[in-house]
Motif scaffolding. Structure first.
Motif, short mmCIF file in Angstrom:
data_model
loop_
_atom_site.label_atom_id
_atom_site.label_comp_id
_atom_site.label_asym_id
_atom_site.label_seq_id
_atom_site.Cartn_x
_atom_site.Cartn_y
_atom_site.Cartn_z
N THR A 1 46.29 37.29 30.68
CA THR A 1 46.80 37.86 31.92
C THR A 1 47.74 39.01 31.58
O THR A 1 48.00 39.29 30.41
N GLU B 1 46.68 33.36 38.08
CA GLU B 1 47.40 32.43 38.95
C GLU B 1 48.33 31.46 38.23
O GLU B 1 49.31 31.01 38.79
N HIS B 2 47.98 31.17 36.98
CA HIS B 2 48.72 30.11 36.31
C HIS B 2 48.84 30.40 34.82
O HIS B 2 47.90 30.89 34.22
N ASP C 1 53.54 28.84 37.86
CA ASP C 1 52.56 29.15 38.89
C ASP C 1 52.85 30.56 39.37
O ASP C 1 53.91 30.82 39.93
N ARG C 2 51.94 31.48 39.14
CA ARG C 2 52.23 32.89 39.44
C ARG C 2 51.97 33.24 40.90
O ARG C 2 52.29 34.33 41.33
N ARG C 3 51.36 32.32 41.63
CA ARG C 3 51.15 32.61 43.06
C ARG C 3 52.46 32.49 43.83
O ARG C 3 52.60 33.02 44.90
N SER C 4 53.41 31.76 43.24
CA SER C 4 54.68 31.55 43.94
C SER C 4 55.68 32.64 43.60
O SER C 4 56.86 32.39 43.44
N ASP C 5 55.18 33.88 43.48
CA ASP C 5 56.09 35.01 43.21
C ASP C 5 57.10 35.15 44.34
O ASP C 5 56.73 35.14 45.50
#
Lengths: 160, 219
Positions: free
Chosen positions: A60, A99-100, A155-159
Motif C-alpha cells: 500500500t 483498507e487494512h 484499519d485505514r478506512r477509519s481515517d
C-alpha cells in the motif's frame, strides 16, 4: 559474522537480479509501505546482526499513518533482535492493502513480564503502543516463555 | 527397513552444487538423518536418487544442468516413495513455485537451523507438506482475493478461510503445533490443511499463479 556478510551480499545480488517494479516505484515516488518495512528490517539486521525473516503480502502507499506502523515495527524488531534468542530468526509478517495494514513481529526469546518492563525497555510502551494509538491503530503484545509476538494493526478506512 | 529398530533415521540424498554447503549440512544434521549420497548437479543427482532410493531428497532449487525442477522431472515417477524437499537462498517466487509444481513436498530457506531442518526432513519423510514462512507468503499472494481473475475450478483455485488462517500463522513463524494451539485444532488437522494447500499450489491452473510468478522475474 560470515552469516551477516553473506546475507548482505545475497541481498545486493538479489536486488540486482530481481529489482521488481515496487523497488523502482519506491525510488520514483517516495516509497511504498512494503519498501519502507523492508528497509527497516535490513537496517536492524545489519545494525544488530540479527536474522529477520520478513514476509510481505500485498502493499500500500506510504503516508503518515503507515509510516507510523513502519516505525513501530522497527522498534519491535530492534527489541526482538536485542533481547531474544540469537539462534532463531525473528519472524515478521506484513499484510497490507488500501483498507487494512497489519504487521506481526515474533521472536523466540524467553518472553518478559509486561508489568515489570525495565527502564531500558521503555521503547515498548512509548515507541510501539503509544505510537500506534496516536496513529489510530492498535498494538498488542503477547509474551510467554516460548517467545514474544507484537501485533500491529490499523484499519485505514477509519481515517480521521 | 533398518536393522536397528530403535534408530530409524530417515535416509536422505543431499543435492547442492556447493560442497561447502553439503559439508555444513552433514556436520549439522548428519547424526540425526542418514545421508546416503550427495550430488552436485542434475545428472549426478538423478543417478544418486535412482540408485539410493532415499526417503527424502534435500534438493537445491538452483542447480547446474536445469535446476532442482529438472531432477524432479527426470526421476520423481521412477521413485514414487521418495519425497523431495526444496531448499534455496533465493527469493524468486517463480523458481520456488516451479519446484513445488514439479512435485516437491515443501520448501525451506537455507538460513534454517539444523533442528528445524531435521524436523522438516522427518515431516516430509512421513508424507507431510513443509511450508516455510516465505512459501506461505507466496501462497497468500498467489491466492489473494484481490485479483479479478476468474475462478475456473472452485475446488482448486481458492483457499478456504481456514486454509488462509493456517497460511497466515505459518507466515508469522508459527510451527504446526503452535498454529494448532492458536486455532484450537489438532496438529493432524493443521497438517491436513497444509497438504490441501500444497495440492492446490501444484494443481491449480489459475492464471494468476503462473502470471504472478513470472511478473516477478520480468519486471
Amino acid at each position: 559474522m560470515v552469516a551477516r556478510l553473506s546475507r548482505t551480499q545475497e541481498r545486493e545480488l538479489r536486488q540486482l537480479l530481481y529489482a521488481g517494479s515496487s523497488t523502482i516505484d519506491a525510488a520514483m515516488n517516495g516509497g511504498t509501505f512494503q519498501a519502507a518495512l523492508t528497509k527497516a528490517a535490513e537496517e536492524v539486521e545489519d545494525g544488530l546482526g540479527a536474522d529477520i525473516e520478513l514476509v510481505c503480502v500485498g502493499d500500500t502507499s506510504l503516508d503518515e499513518r503507515t509510516t507510523a506502523i513502519v516505525q513501530a515495527a522497527r522498534e519491535a524488531m530492534v527489541n526482538a533482535a536485542k533481547y531474544a534468542s540469537q539462534r532463531d530468526p525473528v519472524s515478521v509478517f506484513a499484510e497490507s492493502d488500501a483498507e487494512h495494514v497489519s504487521v506481526f513481529i515474533r521472536d523466540r526469546g524467553n518472553g518478559f513480564d509486561l508489568n515489570a518492563v525495565p527502564h531500558d525497555r521503555i521503547g515498548v510502551r512509548e515507541s510501539i503502543v503509544g505510537r500506534m494509538r496516536r496513529s489510530g491503530g492498535l498494538a498488542t503484545i503477547r509474551t510467554s516463555d516460548e517467545g514474544t509476538e507484537v501485533r500491529l494493526e490499523m484499519d485505514r478506512r477509519s481515517d480521521e | 527397513m533398518s536393522d536397528q529398530p530403535g534408530r530409524m533415521l530417515p535416509t536422505v540424498v543431499l543435492v547442492d552444487d556447493h560442497r561447502l554447503f553439503r559439508t555444513g549440512v552433514r556436520a549439522e544434521i548428519g547424526d540425526r538423518v542418514d545421508i546416503v549420497a550427495e550430488a552436485e548437479d542434475v545428472e549426478s543427482a538423478v543417478a544418486a536418487v535412482l540408485r539410493a532410493r532415499p526417503q527424502v531428497v534435500l534438493l537445491d532449487v538452483h542447480l547446474p544442468g536445469g535446476g532442482g525442477r529438472e531432477v524432479l522431472l527426470q526421476c520423481a515417477t521412477a521413485v514414487p516413495d521418495t519425497r523431495f524437499l526444496a531448499l534455496s537462498v533465493s527469493d524468486s517466487a517463480q523458481d520456488v513455485i516451479a519446484v513445488i509444481r514439479a512435485g516437491a513436498r515443501g520448501y525451506v530457506t537455507k538460513s534454517i537451523s539444523g533442528d528445524d531442518l531435521t524436523t522438516a526432513i522427518c515431516q516430509v519423510a512421513e508424507g507431510e507438506a513443509v511450508f516455510s514462512p516465505r512459501l506461505a507468503g507466496f501462497v497468500l499472494d498467489a491466492f489473494s482475493g484481490r485479483s479479478d481473475a476468474p475462478v475456473v475450478d472452485e475446488e482448486l483455485d481458492r483457499l478456504s478461510p481456514r486454509e488462509r488462517e493456517v497460511m497466515r500463522l505459518i507466515a508469522r513463524g508459527y510451527t504446526y503445533r503452535e498454529a494448532a494451539k492458536e486455532l484450537f485444532l489438532s496438529v493432524k488437522t493443521i497438517e491436513t490443511h497444509v497438504s490441501a494447500v500444497l495440492r492446490k499450489l501444484q494443481l491449480s491452473n489459475r492464471n494468476e499463479l503462473a502470471r504472478w510468478a513470472s511478473d516477478r522475474r520480468l519486471t
